[in-house]
Design a protein around this motif. Sequence first.
Motif, PDB file in Angstrom:
ATOM      1  N   SER A   9       0.845  -1.190   0.000  1.00 31.25           N
ATOM      2  CA  SER A   9       0.000   0.000   0.000  1.00 31.25           C
ATOM      3  C   SER A   9       0.882   1.242   0.000  1.00 31.25           C
ATOM      4  CB  SER A   9      -0.909   0.015   1.231  1.00 31.25           C
ATOM      5  OG  SER A   9      -0.128   0.229   2.404  1.00 31.25           O
ATOM      6  N   ASN A  10       0.310   2.367  -0.392  1.00 31.17           N
ATOM      7  CA  ASN A  10       1.056   3.621  -0.362  1.00 31.17           C
ATOM      8  C   ASN A  10       1.532   3.944   1.053  1.00 31.17           C
ATOM      9  OD1 ASN A  10       0.567   6.840   0.179  1.00 31.17           O
ATOM     10  ND2 ASN A  10       1.691   6.455  -1.715  1.00 31.17           N
ATOM     11  N   GLN A  11       0.709   3.658   2.042  1.00 33.89           N
ATOM     12  CA  GLN A  11       1.092   3.932   3.425  1.00 33.89           C
ATOM     13  C   GLN A  11       2.297   3.093   3.840  1.00 33.89           C
ATOM     14  OE1 GLN A  11      -1.887   4.858   6.409  1.00 33.89           O
ATOM     15  NE2 GLN A  11      -1.128   3.160   7.675  1.00 33.89           N
ATOM     16  N   ASP A  12       2.306   1.818   3.464  1.00 34.28           N
ATOM     17  CA  ASP A  12       3.444   0.958   3.797  1.00 34.28           C
ATOM     18  C   ASP A  12       4.690   1.367   3.021  1.00 34.28           C
ATOM     19  OD1 ASP A  12       1.982  -0.485   5.613  1.00 34.28           O
ATOM     20  OD2 ASP A  12       1.483  -2.102   4.223  1.00 34.28           O
ATOM     21  N   PHE A  13       4.497   1.815   1.783  1.00 35.75           N
ATOM     22  CA  PHE A  13       5.635   2.267   0.981  1.00 35.75           C
ATOM     23  C   PHE A  13       6.298   3.485   1.639  1.00 35.75           C
ATOM     24  CE2 PHE A  13       7.947   4.496  -2.263  1.00 35.75           C
ATOM     25  CZ  PHE A  13       8.417   3.531  -3.126  1.00 35.75           C
ATOM     26  N   THR A  14       5.477   4.462   2.047  1.00 40.72           N
ATOM     27  CA  THR A  14       6.050   5.667   2.639  1.00 40.72           C
ATOM     28  C   THR A  14       6.707   5.370   3.985  1.00 40.72           C
ATOM     29  OG1 THR A  14       3.856   6.227   3.528  1.00 40.72           O
ATOM     30  CG2 THR A  14       4.484   7.236   1.452  1.00 40.72           C
ATOM     31  N   LYS A  15       6.153   4.444   4.750  1.00 43.26           N
ATOM     32  CA  LYS A  15       6.795   4.049   6.003  1.00 43.26           C
ATOM     33  C   LYS A  15       8.161   3.430   5.745  1.00 43.26           C
ATOM     34  CE  LYS A  15       2.760   3.158   8.969  1.00 43.26           C
ATOM     35  NZ  LYS A  15       1.981   2.094   9.664  1.00 43.26           N
ATOM     36  N   ALA A  16       8.231   2.547   4.741  1.00 51.06           N
ATOM     37  CA  ALA A  16       9.493   1.885   4.411  1.00 51.06           C
ATOM     38  C   ALA A  16      10.524   2.885   3.912  1.00 51.06           C
ATOM     39  CB  ALA A  16       9.252   0.799   3.364  1.00 51.06           C
ATOM     40  N   LEU A  17      10.085   3.857   3.115  1.00 58.09           N
ATOM     41  CA  LEU A  17      11.016   4.864   2.601  1.00 58.09           C
ATOM     42  C   LEU A  17      11.517   5.753   3.736  1.00 58.09           C
ATOM     43  CD1 LEU A  17      12.456   6.230   0.283  1.00 58.09           C
ATOM     44  CD2 LEU A  17      10.368   7.521  -0.205  1.00 58.09           C
ATOM     45  N   GLY A  18      10.606   6.174   4.620  1.00 61.14           N
ATOM     46  CA  GLY A  18      11.021   6.978   5.757  1.00 61.14           C
ATOM     47  C   GLY A  18      12.009   6.232   6.644  1.00 61.14           C
ATOM     48  N   LYS A  19      11.765   4.956   6.878  1.00 60.64           N
ATOM     49  CA  LYS A  19      12.660   4.144   7.699  1.00 60.64           C
ATOM     50  C   LYS A  19      14.035   4.026   7.054  1.00 60.64           C
ATOM     51  CE  LYS A  19      13.081  -0.468   9.779  1.00 60.64           C
ATOM     52  NZ  LYS A  19      12.424  -1.795   9.931  1.00 60.64           N
ATOM     53  N   CYS A  20      14.056   3.830   5.750  1.00 59.51           N
ATOM     54  CA  CYS A  20      15.319   3.688   5.031  1.00 59.51           C
ATOM     55  C   CYS A  20      16.139   4.972   5.074  1.00 59.51           C
ATOM     56  CB  CYS A  20      15.035   3.284   3.587  1.00 59.51           C
ATOM     57  SG  CYS A  20      16.465   2.671   2.694  1.00 59.51           S
ATOM     58  N   LEU A  21      15.436   6.118   5.002  1.00 61.40           N
ATOM     59  CA  LEU A  21      16.107   7.417   5.031  1.00 61.40           C
ATOM     60  C   LEU A  21      16.308   7.935   6.455  1.00 61.40           C
ATOM     61  CD1 LEU A  21      14.208   9.153   2.086  1.00 61.40           C
ATOM     62  CD2 LEU A  21      16.588   8.396   2.083  1.00 61.40           C
ATOM     63  N   LYS A  22      15.787   7.173   7.439  1.00 59.06           N
ATOM     64  CA  LYS A  22      15.857   7.586   8.848  1.00 59.06           C
ATOM     65  C   LYS A  22      15.198   8.953   9.055  1.00 59.06           C
ATOM     66  CE  LYS A  22      20.004   4.908   9.985  1.00 59.06           C
ATOM     67  NZ  LYS A  22      20.057   4.152   8.712  1.00 59.06           N
ATOM     68  N   ARG A  23      14.018   9.068   8.442  1.00 59.88           N
ATOM     69  CA  ARG A  23      13.242  10.298   8.538  1.00 59.88           C
ATOM     70  C   ARG A  23      11.791   9.935   8.867  1.00 59.88           C
ATOM     71  NH1 ARG A  23      17.636  11.980   8.320  1.00 59.88           N
ATOM     72  NH2 ARG A  23      18.492  13.754   7.170  1.00 59.88           N
TER      73      ARG A  23
ATOM     74  N   GLY B  35      11.820  -3.299   1.370  1.00 59.11           N
ATOM     75  CA  GLY B  35      12.901  -2.756   2.189  1.00 59.11           C
ATOM     76  C   GLY B  35      14.266  -3.028   1.580  1.00 59.11           C
ATOM     77  N   ALA B  36      14.488  -4.245   1.101  1.00 57.34           N
ATOM     78  CA  ALA B  36      15.761  -4.593   0.473  1.00 57.34           C
ATOM     79  C   ALA B  36      15.981  -3.802  -0.808  1.00 57.34           C
ATOM     80  CB  ALA B  36      15.807  -6.090   0.188  1.00 57.34           C
ATOM     81  N   ALA B  37      14.896  -3.603  -1.560  1.00 59.66           N
ATOM     82  CA  ALA B  37      15.009  -2.849  -2.818  1.00 59.66           C
ATOM     83  C   ALA B  37      15.381  -1.394  -2.537  1.00 59.66           C
ATOM     84  CB  ALA B  37      13.695  -2.923  -3.591  1.00 59.66           C
ATOM     85  N   LEU B  38      14.720  -0.764  -1.559  1.00 59.97           N
ATOM     86  CA  LEU B  38      15.024   0.621  -1.229  1.00 59.97           C
ATOM     87  C   LEU B  38      16.445   0.773  -0.695  1.00 59.97           C
ATOM     88  CD1 LEU B  38      11.661   1.722   0.459  1.00 59.97           C
ATOM     89  CD2 LEU B  38      12.532   2.424  -1.783  1.00 59.97           C
ATOM     90  N   THR B  39      16.857  -0.156   0.137  1.00 58.19           N
ATOM     91  CA  THR B  39      18.220  -0.112   0.687  1.00 58.19           C
ATOM     92  C   THR B  39      19.239  -0.209  -0.449  1.00 58.19           C
ATOM     93  OG1 THR B  39      17.524  -1.112   2.770  1.00 58.19           O
ATOM     94  CG2 THR B  39      19.859  -1.253   2.226  1.00 58.19           C
ATOM     95  N   SER B  40      18.978  -1.075  -1.411  1.00 60.19           N
ATOM     96  CA  SER B  40      19.885  -1.223  -2.535  1.00 60.19           C
ATOM     97  C   SER B  40      20.009   0.082  -3.334  1.00 60.19           C
ATOM     98  CB  SER B  40      19.366  -2.332  -3.461  1.00 60.19           C
ATOM     99  OG  SER B  40      19.983  -2.282  -4.737  1.00 60.19           O
TER     100      SER B  40
END
Length: 295
Positions: free
Chosen positions: A227-241, A288-293
């Motif tokens: 979902s968009n909500q889960d995507f934004t959470k994962a992106l924020g976590k990856c960026l530590k924001r 999460g792995a994709a964003l980290t990469s």
Amino acid sequence: MNFLITGGTGFIGSALCAHLCQQRHHIVVKTRYPESLGLEMTGVTSLSEVSPDQRFDVVINLAGEPIANKRWSAVQKQKIVDSRLDTTEEIIAFLKNAKTKPAVLISGSAIGYYGTGATDAVIDEFGAGDDSFSSTLCAKWEASALAAEVLGIRTCLLRIGIVLGCGGGALQKMIPPFRLGLGGRIGTGTQWMSWIHLHDLIAIIDYCISDNSVHGPINCTAPQPVSNQDFTKALGKCLKRPAVLPVPSLAIKALMGEMGTELLLAGKQVRPVKLEAAGFKFKYKELGAALTSVL
């Protein structure tokens, strides 16, 4: 092998060309900017510059006006349509006159083919479209490319999801507000985001080239849409924001109009059913792995 590629200087095309050059293939790129290509590729501005005697093993069609760069005025929508159909029709005309036909035409499309209707159902390659701009655009683009089948050329239609990669695509526009702590879900956040890592997209193109049984529409998305909500959470976590500032649907509609409604507020759970059934192996199945990469 010998490749003819359109859209070779775009986000996906430039990564694909770099990959093919590493494999020592010979590449001709139709582009408005041939001077921007490396010495290992040949650039042409029109296929009329290419002799019908020249043999290509693979033709890859990725050309098209970026769909999310400008608000969709009537003029911009026509430009988006014409840029895809005109190039595809030019390719078909070239292939009709080619002395030796390529083994395969791989032509771009998008998961926008499946339209904007709200549903949580899993969408496979048999999913239907609707009368939205994105859907009708993809349907016309695919129909134009399928003219190659009449010429005896195996044709693959890449219905591409949200591509995650370095130096472009959706992430390039999303990252700046997130880095400033201004990121958050869009609208309700319940709309699906069917994404794919650029590495896997290029691997799918390789797969289409090498497997003669693959043809027709192919969902180019990771096996785990979110979902968009889960995507934004994962992106924020990856960026530590933090990712706690939602963008209201009304704001999206006011600022971006029809484009915002179709590209940001709508989304379907598109899955790569055909690829998984064929045994294709994704490197990046989990967001999460994709964003980290990428980051």
